[in-house]
Design an enzyme around this catalytic site. Structure first.
Site, PDB file in Angstrom:
ATOM      1  N   GLY A  71       0.815  -1.206   0.000  1.00  0.00           N
ATOM      2  CA  GLY A  71       0.000   0.000   0.000  1.00  0.00           C
ATOM      3  C   GLY A  71       0.852   1.261   0.000  1.00  0.00           C
ATOM      4  CB  THR A  72       4.010   2.110   1.764  1.00  0.00           C
ATOM      5  OG1 THR A  72       3.476   1.816   3.060  1.00  0.00           O
ATOM      6  CG2 THR A  72       4.968   3.275   1.854  1.00  0.00           C
ATOM      7  CG  ASN A 140      -4.823   3.637   9.485  1.00  0.00           C
ATOM      8  OD1 ASN A 140      -5.265   4.585   8.843  1.00  0.00           O
ATOM      9  ND2 ASN A 140      -3.728   3.716  10.207  1.00  0.00           N
ATOM     10  CD  GLN A 168      -6.580  -0.891   7.730  1.00  0.00           C
ATOM     11  OE1 GLN A 168      -7.279  -1.870   8.012  1.00  0.00           O
ATOM     12  NE2 GLN A 168      -5.299  -0.846   8.061  1.00  0.00           N
ATOM     13  CB  SER A 188      -2.197  -3.214   1.332  1.00  0.00           C
ATOM     14  OG  SER A 188      -1.179  -3.951   1.965  1.00  0.00           O
ATOM     15  CB  ALA A 189      -1.718  -8.699  -0.426  1.00  0.00           C
ATOM     16  CG  HIS A 190      -0.117  -6.607   5.068  1.00  0.00           C
ATOM     17  ND1 HIS A 190      -0.013  -6.271   6.388  1.00  0.00           N
ATOM     18  CD2 HIS A 190       0.191  -5.493   4.381  1.00  0.00           C
ATOM     19  CE1 HIS A 190       0.358  -5.004   6.495  1.00  0.00           C
ATOM     20  NE2 HIS A 190       0.477  -4.511   5.280  1.00  0.00           N
ATOM     21  CB  THR A 227      11.615  -9.680 -11.768  1.00  0.00           C
ATOM     22  OG1 THR A 227      12.644  -9.482 -12.741  1.00  0.00           O
ATOM     23  CG2 THR A 227      10.998 -11.061 -11.939  1.00  0.00           C
ATOM     24  CB  CYS A 314       1.288   0.244  10.075  1.00  0.00           C
ATOM     25  SG  CYS A 314      -0.444   0.057  10.058  1.00  0.00           S
TER      26      CYS A 314
HETATM   27  N1  PLP Z   1      -2.820   2.794   4.020  1.00  0.00           N
HETATM   28  C1  PLP Z   1      -3.461   2.423   5.140  1.00  0.00           C
HETATM   29  C2  PLP Z   1      -4.782   3.034   5.462  1.00  0.00           C
HETATM   30  C3  PLP Z   1      -2.892   1.482   5.995  1.00  0.00           C
HETATM   31  O1  PLP Z   1      -3.537   1.137   7.114  1.00  0.00           O
HETATM   32  C4  PLP Z   1      -1.632   0.934   5.660  1.00  0.00           C
HETATM   33  C5  PLP Z   1      -0.966  -0.044   6.568  1.00  0.00           C
HETATM   34  O2  PLP Z   1      -1.321  -0.173   7.683  1.00  0.00           O
HETATM   35  C6  PLP Z   1      -1.011   1.338   4.467  1.00  0.00           C
HETATM   36  C7  PLP Z   1      -1.635   2.271   3.676  1.00  0.00           C
HETATM   37  C8  PLP Z   1       0.319   0.794   4.051  1.00  0.00           C
HETATM   38  O3  PLP Z   1       0.195  -0.455   3.444  1.00  0.00           O
HETATM   39  P1  PLP Z   1       1.451  -1.449   3.395  1.00  0.00           P
HETATM   40  O4  PLP Z   1       1.669  -1.947   4.773  1.00  0.00           O
HETATM   41  O5  PLP Z   1       1.034  -2.505   2.425  1.00  0.00           O
HETATM   42  O6  PLP Z   1       2.601  -0.654   2.870  1.00  0.00           O
END
Ligand code: PLP
Length: 378
Positions: A71-72, A140, A168, A188-190, A227, A314
């Site tokens: 996500g970042t 989040n 989220q 974001s997958a996790h 890749t 996070c």
């Molecule tokens: N955006 C939100 C709202 C999040 O809660 C998070 C991670 O907690 C992210 C972005 C970042 O995602 P990633 O951990 O996949 O970089």
């Protein structure tokens, strides 16, 4: 000892068994998806199947899905790559949005943590340079859901592009890029029961210009070189399929969350469920208990085998007052006393009871401290 209780799904959701299986199979396969031989073609096919599943989760065209390292990276790609001079971000965004571009302007939120479309309209009327607006779908820390469709309508009326961080929200409420009316969406997958380290930027217009943050090879239609993370992307696809099917399970999580909040507030009448007055994700509770510092609560709960977060955990381990709660203007000291409890696909009723048993002791101590400080003050 009984199994630990994991109530921190907004930090990272346990990987689903079907995802582990799909990833193990993908890891066992050889092949670079850019190679033309059969090994490469098989890897390519796996990526394209995952792309379709991820696109379906967001109601998007698969060609608009750009896989990233999470996500970042997707947030940074959106805000840096769209080429707009002005960047406006809500005050309650994740740090990866707040810090994506130097000089980004902040859109204030109301006491419930929501962006008011008229506040954005005034900012866009004041300065007519080409802009991009970034407002998350769900927060989040509090789970509060933003009126993104209304915000996007205002932004588009003023010629601005719209990015929405739906990290989220996806899998917890319906996410449809067309219905939201946004140009770019982050996943974001996790947070879906997939692996860490893989995400996507989803474009409403698959042909929209986007300058890569990582230039180099022509992967991802020259929008993200390198890749591809084949096992990670396969896991993301599997998690996206499962999350879409799981949307119906969110009602079960809502009932658990509401039971937890109801009992906690009855036990500690000075406690507050932050954001409860606004539409919220069904799985998230942000609970503030005056007199009980967040970090202390997290530690005591951890000792009792219950995992929750203090603010946004996070990126850190650090416990600093949350910028989200500060932006909401929480009254004196409450932001430092808030914890986040978040449910997910493997949560059970018993988790609520375990949390409440452990939290009851914290609440009793806080009540004792409240009573003794009241006596001292009198
Ligand atoms: N955006 C939100 C709202 C999040 O809660 C998070 C991670 O907690 C992210 C972005 C970042 O995602 P990633 O951990 O996949 O970089």
């Amino acid at each position: 000892m009984s199994r630990p209780t994991y109530l921190d799904h907004n930090a990272s959701t346990p990987v689903r068994p079907a995802v582990i299986e799909a990833m193990a199979q993908a890891l066992a396969q050889t092949g670079n998806p850019s190679s033309v031989h059969r090994f490469g073609r098989l890897a390519r096919r796996r990526i394209e199947e995952a792309r379709e599943a991820v696109a379906a989760l967001a109601g998007a065209n698969p060609a608009g899905v750009v896989f990233t390292s999470g996500g970042t990276e997707a947030n940074a790609l959106a805000l840096r790559g769209c080429g707009r001079e002005r960047v406006l971000v809500s005050a309650v965004e994740h740090d990866s949005v707040l810090k994506a571009v130097a000089g980004a302007e902040t859109i204030a939120v109301d006491a419930a943590g929501r962006v008011l479309p008229e506040v954005l309209a005034a900012m866009l009327e004041d300065d007519t340079r080409p802009a991009v607006v970034s407002v998350m779908l769900a927060n989040n820390e509090t789970g509060v859901v933003q009126p993104v469709t209304d915000i996007a309508a205002v932004a588009r009326h003023h010629g601005a592009l719209v990015h929405c961080d739906a990290v989220q929200a996806a899998g917890r409420i319906a996410v449809d890029i067309g219905a939201l009316g946004v140009d770019m969406l982050t996943l974001s997958a996790h947070k879906l029961g997939g692996p860490q380290g893989v995400g996507a930027l989803v474009l409403a217009d698959a042909e929209a210009p986007l300058t890569p943050n990582l230039p180099g090879g022509g992967q991802e239609r020259s929008r993200r070189a390198g890749t591809e993370n084949v096992p990670g992307i396969v896991g993301f696809g599997e998690a996206a399929r499962a999350a879409a099917q799981d949307l119906a399970d969110q009602e079960r999580l809502r009932r658990m969350r509401d039971r937890l909040e109801g009992k906690a507030l009855a036990m500690a009448p000075r406690a507050r469920a932050i954001g409860a007055e606004a539409p919220r994700l069904p799985n998230t509770s942000c609970l503030a208990l005056p007199g009980a510092a967040s970090g202390m609560q997290v530690m005591r709960l951890d000792l009792a085998g219950v995992a929750v977060s203090a603010g946004a955990a996070c990126s850190s381990g650090k416990v600093a007052a949350s910028h989200v709660l500060r932006a909401m203007g929480l009254p004196g000291g409450l932001a430092e006393c808030a914890i986040r409890i978040s449910f997910g696909w493997n949560s059970e009723d018993e988790d609520v009871e375990r949390f409440l048993r452990a939290w009851a002791e914290i609440a009793q101590r806080a009540a004792g401290r409240g009573a003794s400080s009241a006596t001292t003050a009198a």
